[in-house]
Scaffold this motif. Structure first.
Motif, PDB file in Angstrom:
ATOM      1  N   VAL A  75       0.895  -1.165   0.050  1.00 21.85           N
ATOM      2  CA  VAL A  75       0.055   0.006   0.123  1.00 21.85           C
ATOM      3  C   VAL A  75       0.701   1.164   0.255  1.00 21.85           C
ATOM      4  N   GLU A  76       1.983   1.322   1.054  1.00 22.18           N
ATOM      5  CA  GLU A  76       2.830   2.516   0.656  1.00 22.18           C
ATOM      6  C   GLU A  76       3.299   2.602  -0.668  1.00 22.18           C
ATOM      7  N   LEU A  77       3.962   1.736  -1.292  1.00 25.96           N
ATOM      8  CA  LEU A  77       4.390   1.846  -2.242  1.00 25.96           C
ATOM      9  C   LEU A  77       3.519   2.618  -3.547  1.00 25.96           C
ATOM     10  N   THR A  78       2.269   1.878  -3.452  1.00 23.16           N
ATOM     11  CA  THR A  78       1.063   2.255  -4.282  1.00 23.16           C
ATOM     12  C   THR A  78       0.760   4.108  -3.944  1.00 23.16           C
ATOM     13  N   LEU A  79       0.468   3.983  -2.815  1.00 23.41           N
ATOM     14  CA  LEU A  79       0.430   5.453  -2.526  1.00 23.41           C
ATOM     15  C   LEU A  79       1.413   6.174  -3.056  1.00 23.41           C
ATOM     16  N   ALA A  80       2.667   6.043  -2.604  1.00 26.58           N
ATOM     17  CA  ALA A  80       3.921   7.045  -3.149  1.00 26.58           C
ATOM     18  C   ALA A  80       3.933   7.306  -4.615  1.00 26.58           C
ATOM     19  N   SER A  81       3.566   6.251  -5.164  1.00 22.11           N
ATOM     20  CA  SER A  81       3.655   6.204  -6.752  1.00 22.11           C
ATOM     21  C   SER A  81       2.546   6.990  -7.435  1.00 22.11           C
ATOM     22  N   GLY A  82       1.552   7.371  -6.486  1.00 23.34           N
ATOM     23  CA  GLY A  82       0.306   8.098  -7.047  1.00 23.34           C
ATOM     24  C   GLY A  82      -0.606   7.310  -8.268  1.00 23.34           C
ATOM     25  N   SER A  83      -0.641   6.028  -7.690  1.00 20.19           N
ATOM     26  CA  SER A  83      -1.447   5.097  -8.314  1.00 20.19           C
ATOM     27  C   SER A  83      -2.799   5.248  -7.708  1.00 20.19           C
ATOM     28  N   ASP A  84      -3.807   4.541  -8.656  1.00 17.61           N
ATOM     29  CA  ASP A  84      -5.302   4.749  -8.318  1.00 17.61           C
ATOM     30  C   ASP A  84      -5.486   3.342  -8.169  1.00 17.61           C
ATOM     31  N   GLN A  85      -4.751   2.360  -7.740  1.00 20.99           N
ATOM     32  CA  GLN A  85      -5.038   1.010  -7.807  1.00 20.99           C
ATOM     33  C   GLN A  85      -6.176   0.586  -6.737  1.00 20.99           C
ATOM     34  N   TYR A  86      -5.963   1.404  -5.704  1.00 17.39           N
ATOM     35  CA  TYR A  86      -6.777   1.131  -4.596  1.00 17.39           C
ATOM     36  C   TYR A  86      -8.084   2.128  -4.048  1.00 17.39           C
ATOM     37  N   ASP A  87      -9.185   1.856  -3.727  1.00 12.87           N
ATOM     38  CA  ASP A  87     -10.256   2.899  -3.541  1.00 12.87           C
ATOM     39  C   ASP A  87     -10.245   2.990  -1.891  1.00 12.87           C
ATOM     40  N   VAL A  88      -9.889   1.740  -1.273  1.00 10.97           N
ATOM     41  CA  VAL A  88      -9.996   1.791   0.255  1.00 10.97           C
ATOM     42  C   VAL A  88      -8.636   0.806   0.425  1.00 10.97           C
ATOM     43  N   PHE A  89      -8.433   1.123   1.805  1.00  9.51           N
ATOM     44  CA  PHE A  89      -7.051  -0.089   2.097  1.00  9.51           C
ATOM     45  C   PHE A  89      -7.236   0.344   3.797  1.00  9.51           C
ATOM     46  N   LEU A  90      -6.552  -0.929   4.502  1.00 10.54           N
ATOM     47  CA  LEU A  90      -6.756  -0.828   5.866  1.00 10.54           C
ATOM     48  C   LEU A  90      -5.607  -0.129   6.480  1.00 10.54           C
ATOM     49  N   LEU A  91      -5.687   1.029   7.217  1.00 10.93           N
ATOM     50  CA  LEU A  91      -4.522   1.999   7.639  1.00 10.93           C
ATOM     51  C   LEU A  91      -4.309   1.446   9.023  1.00 10.93           C
ATOM     52  N   ASP A  92      -2.908   1.160   9.479  1.00 11.80           N
ATOM     53  CA  ASP A  92      -2.468   0.849  10.640  1.00 11.80           C
ATOM     54  C   ASP A  92      -2.202   2.414  11.109  1.00 11.80           C
ATOM     55  N   HIS A  93      -2.649   2.643  12.628  1.00 11.01           N
ATOM     56  CA  HIS A  93      -2.891   3.839  13.060  1.00 11.01           C
ATOM     57  C   HIS A  93      -1.548   4.508  13.332  1.00 11.01           C
TER      58      HIS A  93
END
Length: 442
Positions: free
Chosen positions: A92-110
């Protein structure tokens, strides 16, 4: 760092003492109601598929079974990409950092809320919550979890599950060893572990596998209970005498009184060891109880006792941990994503997944107050609920420091703990960790 110095009486679920960290804005963002009354409200069905990155977990298993119900109500299809916890976080972190729109929802560790919020990777959910406040009923969530998933007054995720840590012990093995009660101090814990390690049984099992969310998660309770500080004047201070003592004790318990291979155990292996009846004690997540008491795959049903984590020189330190559904900034289906979140976390669905599945980690006060829930999870004559709720109430949100550098710090500490488990001295391992971590704070 707040560390509990003595037990307190049970806190009524209806008045959980947490600080809410929720605010709203004047945004026009909003969704149709979902969850308890989606169908009744006439919510418009949407022809869309959303993708959610989630970890392998009993809460996800229970939720996944009900996805057809959500699709029928809303027309929205949800595709789960299920990964092991550490793998999900990394991907998820790699996906977010790359600006990809692969995910619409993800589980975030607080633990990563501040980092992701500051990086502008995740959507502020406050406007969605404000637009749907009557159906969300955010005050029904355990507010400590909401706070942990918030940053600077904005809510970035809503909690799917939450937990603290507790001591779980096999009362049958305790009786055979002549131990009358659960240990309440680290000295008593070590003494009991030694006495219980005999005749093919082992005294204690805890996470040994390297990782910020693995060995560091349970080790941190020892670290805090010895009075060790994470930061001093904004800089890391992980190699203090207190830190060394805590780490050495943690390693000694696992290597001297734990099962073979315990130095590499993840949380699920810890759970399995207790289920098999070969280990007398474990310190891990409160939600283990549902699986320890499941007759389909556990040999210790009805034999387990549940107690607060033992105290160290600076008191007792139960954990605080939650993961919640967040929406990436890059998602093209934000309204549908929030509609799913609203449904998945509704009182109706949380209650259903708890009663029909093995969910002992729900995040709504109303579910914990539900009489059917209390009846189903009446483990150890109701003692499990008491200890779990008190532990969650007492836990410090900064059990581990919720700082932007946590990933690097946590990874470094995971390596250090793993090194000590393999035979390196605690002083040497933490000195190296201190040096490696310092570079991220310059």
């Amino acid at each position: 760092m707040k560390v509990i110095k003595s037990s307190v009486s049970t806190v009524l679920l209806g008045s959980m003492v947490f600080l809410a960290a929720c605010s709203s804005t004047g945004s026009d963002t909003g969704t149709k109601p979902a969850g308890n009354n989606a169908a009744e409200s006439g919510a418009e069905k949407k022809s869309v598929t959303i993708t959610a990155a989630v970890q392998k977990h009993s809460a996800i298993d229970a939720l996944q079974a009900l996805l057809p119900e959500f699709e029928k109500e809303t027309g929205i299809k949800v595709k789960f990409e299920v990964l092991p916890q550490e793998e999900q976080d990394a991907k998820v972190e790699l996906t977010l950092a790359s600006g990809s729109d692969q995910y619409d929802v993800f589980l975030l560790d607080h633990m990563y809320t501040p980092k992701y919020a500051k990086a502008n990777w995740i959507e502020d959910l406050s406007p969605f919550i404000e637009k749907n406040k009557s159906t969300i009923n955010i005050n029904d969530f355990m507010q400590g979890y909401v706070s942990a998933l918030s940053y600077e007054g904005k809510v970035y995720a809503l909690p799917l599950y939450g937990e603290s840590t507790m001591l779980m012990y096999n009362k049958e093995l305790f009786e055979k060893a002549g131990i009358a009660k659960a240990p309440t101090t680290f000295d008593e814990l070590k003494e009991a572990a030694a006495k219980l390690t005999k005749d093919g049984h082992y005294g204690i099992v805890m996470r040994g596998q390297r990782g910020a969310g693995m060995n560091v998660y349970t080790w941190a309770g020892f670290y805090n209970a010895f009075g060790a500080k994470w930061l001093v004047d904004g800089k890391p201070a992980v190699n203090s005498d207190a830190a060394v003592q805590a780490t050495q004790l943690y390693a000694d318990l696992i290597t001297k009184y734990g099962p073979p291979g315990g130095a590499n155990f993840s949380w699920d292996q810890v759970q399995l060891a207790v289920q098999q009846g070969t280990v007398a004690m474990a310190i891990d997540a409160t939600n283990f109880a549902a699986r320890l008491e499941n007759p389909e795959n556990s040999k210790v049903v009805g034999k387990m006792g549940y107690a607060f984590v033992p105290k160290g020189p600076n008191g007792s330190s139960p954990s605080s941990a939650t993961r919640g559904f967040a929406i990436p900034k890059t998602s093209k289906n934000k309204e549908a994503a929030f509609q799913f979140i609203q449904w998945a976390l509704s009182e109706k669905i949380q209650t259903k997944t708890a009663l029909e599945g093995l969910r002992a980690d729900t995040t709504r006060v109303s579910v914990w107050n539900n009489e059917e829930y209390k009846k189903k999870f009446n483990f150890d004559n109701g003692n499990w609920i008491k200890v779990a709720v008190d532990s969650m109430n007492q836990a410090d949100g900064e059990y581990r420091p919720r700082i932007p550098q946590w990933k690097q710090m946590g990874d470094g500490l995971g390596i250090a703990v793993s090194s000590v488990l393999s035979g390196v001295s605690a002083k040497e391992a933490l000195d190296k960790a201190q040096k490696d971590i310092e570079k991220y704070f310059k």
